[in-house]
Scaffold this motif. Sequence first.
Motif, mmCIF file in Angstrom:
data_model
loop_
_atom_site.group_PDB
_atom_site.id
_atom_site.type_symbol
_atom_site.label_atom_id
_atom_site.label_comp_id
_atom_site.label_asym_id
_atom_site.label_seq_id
_atom_site.Cartn_x
_atom_site.Cartn_y
_atom_site.Cartn_z
ATOM 1 N N ARG A 141 42.776 43.272 40.685
ATOM 2 C CA ARG A 141 43.547 43.712 41.847
ATOM 3 C C ARG A 141 44.770 44.517 41.437
ATOM 4 O O ARG A 141 45.510 44.980 42.286
ATOM 5 C CB ARG A 141 43.955 42.528 42.706
ATOM 6 N N ARG B 80 40.574 60.192 43.082
ATOM 7 C CA ARG B 80 39.333 60.515 43.779
ATOM 8 C C ARG B 80 38.748 61.832 43.283
ATOM 9 O O ARG B 80 38.355 62.708 44.038
ATOM 10 C CB ARG B 80 39.554 60.546 45.293
ATOM 11 N N THR C 32 51.995 40.336 44.328
ATOM 12 C CA THR C 32 50.920 40.513 43.342
ATOM 13 C C THR C 32 49.564 40.739 43.995
ATOM 14 O O THR C 32 48.547 40.770 43.326
ATOM 15 C CB THR C 32 50.811 39.291 42.410
ATOM 16 N N ARG C 33 49.555 40.903 45.317
ATOM 17 C CA ARG C 33 48.276 41.198 45.963
ATOM 18 C C ARG C 33 47.959 42.678 45.853
ATOM 19 O O ARG C 33 48.836 43.519 45.677
ATOM 20 C CB ARG C 33 48.341 40.808 47.443
ATOM 21 N N SER C 34 46.662 42.988 45.944
ATOM 22 C CA SER C 34 46.261 44.395 45.937
ATOM 23 C C SER C 34 46.611 45.015 47.291
ATOM 24 O O SER C 34 46.392 44.401 48.332
ATOM 25 C CB SER C 34 44.762 44.458 45.655
ATOM 26 N N VAL C 35 47.180 46.224 47.285
ATOM 27 C CA VAL C 35 47.619 46.815 48.554
ATOM 28 C C VAL C 35 46.446 47.018 49.508
ATOM 29 O O VAL C 35 46.601 46.929 50.722
ATOM 30 C CB VAL C 35 48.348 48.170 48.378
ATOM 31 N N PRO D 148 42.356 49.792 42.349
ATOM 32 C CA PRO D 148 43.250 48.754 42.867
ATOM 33 C C PRO D 148 44.651 48.877 42.287
ATOM 34 O O PRO D 148 44.817 49.303 41.148
ATOM 35 C CB PRO D 148 42.598 47.448 42.384
ATOM 36 N N ALA D 149 45.641 48.519 43.073
ATOM 37 C CA ALA D 149 47.017 48.474 42.593
ATOM 38 C C ALA D 149 47.726 47.403 43.399
ATOM 39 O O ALA D 149 47.459 47.243 44.588
ATOM 40 C CB ALA D 149 47.702 49.822 42.784
ATOM 41 N N THR D 150 48.623 46.663 42.748
ATOM 42 C CA THR D 150 49.349 45.619 43.466
ATOM 43 C C THR D 150 50.528 46.231 44.224
ATOM 44 O O THR D 150 50.948 47.356 43.950
ATOM 45 C CB THR D 150 49.908 44.546 42.511
ATOM 46 N N ALA E 6 48.253 52.780 51.855
ATOM 47 C CA ALA E 6 49.001 52.925 50.614
ATOM 48 C C ALA E 6 48.062 52.835 49.423
ATOM 49 O O ALA E 6 48.484 52.898 48.276
ATOM 50 C CB ALA E 6 50.067 51.833 50.517
ATOM 51 N N ALA E 7 46.759 52.657 49.668
ATOM 52 C CA ALA E 7 45.807 52.414 48.581
ATOM 53 C C ALA E 7 45.285 53.724 47.992
ATOM 54 O O ALA E 7 45.151 54.717 48.683
ATOM 55 C CB ALA E 7 44.644 51.574 49.103
ATOM 56 N N GLY E 8 44.997 53.705 46.689
ATOM 57 C CA GLY E 8 44.371 54.844 46.026
ATOM 58 C C GLY E 8 42.933 54.496 45.670
ATOM 59 O O GLY E 8 42.368 53.546 46.204
ATOM 60 N N GLU F 145 53.170 47.250 41.838
ATOM 61 C CA GLU F 145 52.911 48.491 41.100
ATOM 62 C C GLU F 145 53.218 49.720 41.955
ATOM 63 O O GLU F 145 53.800 50.698 41.476
ATOM 64 C CB GLU F 145 51.452 48.526 40.612
ATOM 65 N N VAL F 146 52.809 49.668 43.219
ATOM 66 C CA VAL F 146 53.056 50.822 44.092
ATOM 67 C C VAL F 146 54.555 50.983 44.330
ATOM 68 O O VAL F 146 55.093 52.091 44.269
ATOM 69 C CB VAL F 146 52.285 50.676 45.425
ATOM 70 N N GLN G 176 51.396 46.107 56.933
ATOM 71 C CA GLN G 176 51.942 45.678 55.642
ATOM 72 C C GLN G 176 51.902 46.818 54.630
ATOM 73 O O GLN G 176 52.815 46.986 53.826
ATOM 74 C CB GLN G 176 51.165 44.467 55.127
ATOM 75 N N HIS H 130 53.702 38.521 48.792
ATOM 76 C CA HIS H 130 52.476 39.314 48.621
ATOM 77 C C HIS H 130 52.568 40.273 47.447
ATOM 78 O O HIS H 130 51.702 41.126 47.277
ATOM 79 C CB HIS H 130 52.197 40.120 49.888
#
Lengths: 329, 251
Positions: free
Chosen positions: A212, A34, B135-138, B92-94, B87-89, B97-98, B145, B133
């Motif tokens: 994603r 950011r 491979t889903r984006s966080v 996007p990140a799965t 947990a998101a930045g 990845e996180v 979750q 989940h």
Amino acid sequence: MSFLDYDFMHRALIAAVLTGLAAPAVGTYLVQRRLALMGDGLGHVALTGVAVGLLTGWAPVWTSVAVAVLGALAIDVVRAKGRASADVALAMLFYGGIAGGVLITGLAGSTAATLNTYLFGSITTVSQDDLWVVAILAAVVIALAVGLAPQLFAVCQDEEFARVSGLPVRLYSMLIAVMAAVTVTVAMRTVGLLLVSALMVVPVATAQQLTRSFRTTFALAMLLGVVPSLGGVVFSYYVDVAPGASIVVASLIGFVLAWPAGSLLRRRRARRSVNGEDPRVTGAHVPTEQHPHQHEPECGHPTVEHGDHTDYLHDGHLHAAHGRHYDEH
Amino acid sequence: MRSAVVDVRRLRVDLDDRPVLHSVDLKVVEGEVVTLLGANGSGKSTLVRATVGLVPAADGEVRLFDTPLKSFHDWWRVGYVPQRTTAAGGVPATVREVVAAGRLSRRALFRPAGKADRAAVDHAIELVGLTDHATRSVASLSGGQQQRVLIARAAASEPDLLVLDEPNAGVDHRSQEAFARALRTFVASGRTVLLVLHEMGPLAPLVDRGVVLDGGRIVHDGPLPTPPMTLTGPPDHHDDHREDYGAGLFG
Ligand SMILES: Nc1ncnc2c1ncn2[C@@H]1O[C@H](COP(=O)(O)OP(=O)(O)O)[C@@H](O)[C@H]1O
Ligand SMILES: [Mg+2]
Ligand SMILES: [Zn+2]
Ligand SMILES: [Zn+2]
Ligand SMILES: [Zn+2]
Ligand SMILES: [Zn+2]
């Protein structure tokens, strides 16, 4: 004659590819952190560096790298201190950068036209020497952005967690700032100092409408940086406008085109996405697969109390006796 | 005697030149599960942040695994879950990845993740029940979750100590249950946990000791005042039994 018959166009196109790759690569980390406007600030600061080059006769490529790196480190120190006034300190650095650049350029006796070639790029001014510097710097930036991706990802995603993982967060943070400063200089001749930030941010914003994962965002952003960079340089060959303007307009068009595709994709994903929960969490009955072993207090598997019964830790799973078999808990 | 995993002595922490913790002593020994309780602003987060070295001690000392914090380098032994709502930045990140970021404390520079790394990440995701989940984006996950993603990230280095700051604040029932499961699994393997909780919920039976903070001082340290089982009953997932316990095991 085609534009490919000119040496200056070869150099401009090579510089465009390198810029188109390096700017979004670094930009992805800035956006993740950011700090999307950091590139903008560094572009302003680098202008003072260019002016120092014009005044002293040293190559502006080098003087701008030096000044931009100093600026980047200053920004990073102010940011790390986390004071409330950091915002204002940064703004002053940016204004100082551009005012200092114009002032010193004037003292050097150079014209506004000269300055413009640095502010918005110029396809005819990429010299052979410049190209070497740009190529080496861009290669280093791209190699670091790719090679250190796991570490840089972690630092940009959650700085505190990264610190508790033992990563040298301050060092990585400074590295990102320095990479951004170097990229600004790499981009100076193609997209220019005032618009470089757009090439760091817009391809990332376009990519993340469609992706994603971080990995695909990173790769797609680099592709979406190269295409408008090449297109913008070619366009500037036929129509006499600064390449910076045509590159940025081209990448903004990409963003607008990706918008409907992105919302369609998101809707499709939302519909398809499993909203299923892990059955062990919902309270569903999940018997273990084959389970020849019989758990008992002395069987050697660690135990933990669970409500009215005992769970046994077995192969990383919790097993509870249920009738003649065991359940996953 | 079991060795001290966390050893905080006469710790004072100043934030903005204002003392936030006053001479705090806290010891957590191997295999213990200790909860920090207290009102908002009582200094719980500051205490755990000082424990993992995120805020400096103005006085006193912090030791992890019998090593002063300054010379402690085995950070893979500590799994930290910060107090977060997401947990998101900015990109996007799965989930995968996180969670994989939690493995970095065990990985060398410029080396791809090995088989053991990938297995540990898979296992951590499975531990919190998010395998479907991965491979889903966080950013597309619910708050509960996302909190579980942070717990999996902390578990990915296979740490000996978990430090969790309000991991179940404001999360839905299922995520609470998933967290309780993850913690049970972790505790069963004999490892150590220091966690900040707003309310005990289904975790009460797992907790050995409660430490209550008030205004930056410890006002209670010992067994929890309320018998755990009265706080909450056992989870009700045994109701659909088709077989009878009375039939005897392995008849
Ligand atoms: N970064 C900070 N700077 C100054 N004061 C802070 C900071 N963070 C927390 N505080 C103060 O420290 C005290 C304890 O905060 P905290 O440890 O977050 O409490 P808790 O986690 O128990 O809610 C509060 O009075 C809070 O206002
Ligand atoms: Mg707190
Ligand atoms: Zn057994
Ligand atoms: Zn059970
Ligand atoms: Zn078993
Ligand atoms: Zn069963």
